[in-house]
Scaffold this active site. Structure first.
Site, PDB file in Angstrom:
ATOM      1  N   GLU A  48     -12.732   2.335   4.763  1.00  0.00           N
ATOM      2  CA  GLU A  48     -11.701   2.614   5.758  1.00  0.00           C
ATOM      3  C   GLU A  48     -11.705   4.118   6.062  1.00  0.00           C
ATOM      4  O   GLU A  48     -10.741   4.824   5.795  1.00  0.00           O
ATOM      5  CB  GLU A  48     -10.326   2.154   5.270  1.00  0.00           C
ATOM      6  CG  GLU A  48      -9.308   2.073   6.395  1.00  0.00           C
ATOM      7  CD  GLU A  48      -7.920   1.688   5.921  1.00  0.00           C
ATOM      8  OE1 GLU A  48      -7.327   0.757   6.495  1.00  0.00           O
ATOM      9  OE2 GLU A  48      -7.425   2.323   4.970  1.00  0.00           O
ATOM     10  N   GLU A  56       0.816  -1.210   0.000  1.00  0.00           N
ATOM     11  CA  GLU A  56       0.000   0.000   0.000  1.00  0.00           C
ATOM     12  C   GLU A  56       0.850   1.260   0.000  1.00  0.00           C
ATOM     13  O   GLU A  56       1.868   1.335   0.694  1.00  0.00           O
ATOM     14  CB  GLU A  56      -0.912   0.015   1.237  1.00  0.00           C
ATOM     15  CG  GLU A  56      -1.846   1.196   1.326  1.00  0.00           C
ATOM     16  CD  GLU A  56      -2.778   1.116   2.518  1.00  0.00           C
ATOM     17  OE1 GLU A  56      -3.712   1.929   2.580  1.00  0.00           O
ATOM     18  OE2 GLU A  56      -2.575   0.258   3.392  1.00  0.00           O
TER      19      GLU A  56
END
Length: 253
Positions: free
Chosen positions: A237, A147
């Site tokens: 998220e 990520e």
């Protein structure tokens, strides 16, 4: 397109083991978590309780972080030589949970830079650890995700662009390493979100509106347009103490 809830940032008014059931009650069939234990290697009872909480709720565990040290301000351990043993002890536990619950994505946060240690050495350690994690994940039928974060909130984290994350993925050289396309972080860095979503190495997508990291509709990102051609899980998220999911109705219109 299917939405899953990151239960490490949403439903946090409830004990962790109650959150999968809360997500199900709110209409979701999938959940994901940052590393949900205090220890790198929790005892069997703690692991069994977590697995049971997900199974009993009737939801799919879509994603799980490897040991990340997020509560202490960390951003993963993969590039940090001093944490090699602790991380590697954790790999089998995370892969084991993934295997038991049919989780197909394990997020490997790269790690903040260590002052006084060469970046080259840290990157070498990261590639070694990511390759090992990928092999363990493959045995569980999962991919490993890399990520990119934004430098405003994570100034010591070195992967802050699509290119930076993809370069690492290609450097690992394992077939089951993929890109976690977090639209919030990429938006904060001014990335082309449409191009990021179209990258062939995308393995999972997470969203929060930018710039405030709130639910869709609280910022400036056109999620319906961005996600219109995407058919995988989308992880929620974002921060929303009110747990207002009414924005989802827009996607079915």
């Amino acid at each position: 397109m299917r939405f899953d809830v990151n239960c490490s940032i949403l439903f946090t008014d409830r004990p962790l083991l109650e959150r999968p059931a809360a997500a199900k009650a709110a209409g979701f069939d999938g959940v994901e978590f940052w590393w949900p234990f205090a220890a790198a290697v929790p005892d069997d009872r703690a692991v069994d309780a977590f697995v049971a909480a997900v199974e009993d709720a009737g939801v799919q565990l879509v994603g799980l972080n490897f040991l990340d040290d997020l509560p202490e301000g960390g951003r993963g351990l993969f590039s940090r030589p001093g944490d090699r043993v602790r991380l590697r002890d954790n790999l089998d536990v995370a892969a084991g949970i993934a295997g038991r619950l049919g989780c197909r994505a394990l997020n490997a946060l790269y790690g903040n830079r260590v002052p006084g240690l060469s970046e080259r050495r840290q990157d070498e350690v990261a590639l070694e650890n990511l390759a090992l994690a990928a092999r363990k994940a493959a045995a569980a039928g999962a991919v490993v995700l890399v990520e990119a974060l934004n430098s405003y909130e994570s100034p010591s984290y070195p992967l802050v662009s699509v290119k930076g994350a993809i370069d690492v993925i290609e450097g690992v050289g394992e077939p089951n390493v993929r890109f976690l396309c977090d639209l919030y972080h990429l938006a904060r860095m001014g990335e082309d979100l449409t191009a990021a979503l179209a990258h062939p190495l995308v393995g999972h997508v997470q969203i929060a509106d930018s710039p405030g990291r709130g639910r869709p509709g609280t910022g400036e990102l056109p999620f319906k347009d961005l996600l219109g051609g995407y058919d995988g899980w989308v992880g929620l998220e974002y921060k929303d103490p009110g747990l207002d999911f009414s924005w989802i109705k827009e996607f079915s219109q």
